[in-house]
Design an enzyme around this catalytic site. Sequence first.
Site, PDB file in Angstrom:
ATOM      1  N   THR A  41      -6.010  -8.746   5.782  1.00  0.00           N
ATOM      2  CA  THR A  41      -7.123  -9.209   6.606  1.00  0.00           C
ATOM      3  C   THR A  41      -8.419  -8.650   6.002  1.00  0.00           C
ATOM      4  O   THR A  41      -8.379  -7.936   4.994  1.00  0.00           O
ATOM      5  CB  THR A  41      -6.974  -8.723   8.062  1.00  0.00           C
ATOM      6  OG1 THR A  41      -6.884  -7.294   8.041  1.00  0.00           O
ATOM      7  CG2 THR A  41      -5.742  -9.309   8.728  1.00  0.00           C
ATOM      8  N   HIS A  90       0.858  -1.181   0.000  1.00  0.00           N
ATOM      9  CA  HIS A  90       0.000   0.000   0.000  1.00  0.00           C
ATOM     10  C   HIS A  90       0.896   1.234   0.000  1.00  0.00           C
ATOM     11  O   HIS A  90       1.867   1.298   0.758  1.00  0.00           O
ATOM     12  CB  HIS A  90      -0.904  -0.021   1.234  1.00  0.00           C
ATOM     13  CG  HIS A  90      -1.843   1.140   1.275  1.00  0.00           C
ATOM     14  ND1 HIS A  90      -2.957   1.217   0.457  1.00  0.00           N
ATOM     15  CD2 HIS A  90      -1.817   2.290   1.996  1.00  0.00           C
ATOM     16  CE1 HIS A  90      -3.569   2.371   0.690  1.00  0.00           C
ATOM     17  NE2 HIS A  90      -2.910   3.026   1.616  1.00  0.00           N
TER      18      HIS A  90
HETATM   19  C1  GAR Z   1       1.453   0.833  -6.318  1.00  0.00           C
HETATM   20  O1  GAR Z   1       1.857   2.118  -5.970  1.00  0.00           O
HETATM   21  C2  GAR Z   1       0.764   0.150  -5.163  1.00  0.00           C
HETATM   22  O2  GAR Z   1       1.312   0.498  -3.909  1.00  0.00           O
HETATM   23  C3  GAR Z   1      -0.635   0.703  -5.279  1.00  0.00           C
HETATM   24  O3  GAR Z   1      -0.892   0.729  -6.663  1.00  0.00           O
HETATM   25  C4  GAR Z   1       0.326   0.883  -7.356  1.00  0.00           C
HETATM   26  C5  GAR Z   1       0.438  -0.260  -8.340  1.00  0.00           C
HETATM   27  O4  GAR Z   1       1.536  -0.075  -9.192  1.00  0.00           O
HETATM   28  N1  GAR Z   1      -1.561  -0.112  -4.589  1.00  0.00           N
HETATM   29  C6  GAR Z   1      -2.664   0.355  -4.012  1.00  0.00           C
HETATM   30  O5  GAR Z   1      -2.990   1.517  -4.044  1.00  0.00           O
HETATM   31  C7  GAR Z   1      -3.492  -0.694  -3.287  1.00  0.00           C
HETATM   32  N2  GAR Z   1      -4.467  -0.075  -2.472  1.00  0.00           N
HETATM   33  P1  GAR Z   1       2.106  -1.286 -10.024  1.00  0.00           P
HETATM   34  O6  GAR Z   1       0.921  -1.889 -10.770  1.00  0.00           O
HETATM   35  O7  GAR Z   1       3.083  -0.668 -10.962  1.00  0.00           O
HETATM   36  O8  GAR Z   1       2.735  -2.268  -9.096  1.00  0.00           O
END
Ligand code: GAR
Length: 210
Positions: free
Chosen positions: A141, A109
Amino acid sequence: MKRLVILISGRGSNMEAIVKACAAEGWPATVAAVISNRPDAGGLAFAAGRGIATAVVDHKLFPRREDFDAELARVIDGFGADLVVLAGFMRILTPGFTARYARRMLNIHPSLLPAFTGLHTHERALEMGCKLAGATVHFVTAELDHGAILMQAAVPVLPGDDAQALAARVLTAEHRIYPQAVRWFAEDALAWDGDVVRHRDGAAQQLMLS
Ligand code: GAR
């Protein structure tokens, strides 16, 4: 050798970082499959290009969340997953699903949890005038963006940052901590103390980038 199944919804740069890490000699984990809930997820092509099995479970085909999760679980289990890795997987999961993979499903996250659960983390950090931002790897969770914190990375918020600049800095940190966290799981290096998870030998569970 632990089998990872990585779930994505889009670009998949965290998935890429984990795939590349797993390709290094001596890694205790292998990526068994990459699954997306969106047929157009950019990351699918990368995974397929690396010879990794890919699958799509399109959430739009399932009117009820429970049905989508049941199909997703069936596909995940078909790949013999030891660990489910959510990497930019943008679906809320039902309690039945999170219970099925309790203590064997990780998420990353883009905030220093418990601050800024949910969406638009960087915009909200900037609005609040935060001086530090970061990312958290945690076990999943039923409660969104809660669950035991396995690893965190902090980065500075710099003058002139907009959400895009901050997101890019945080993403670099994400690519550092997520493979490391996965590795610890695969090595059975984690110890639980109630709901808190630690590295068995006290390895640093935080990374500070300047
Ligand atoms: C990342 O920054 C991840 O932390 C976030 O989405 C992006 C995905 O990038 N995740 C969330 O916001 C989950 N709630 P990626 O597809 O290049 O890994």
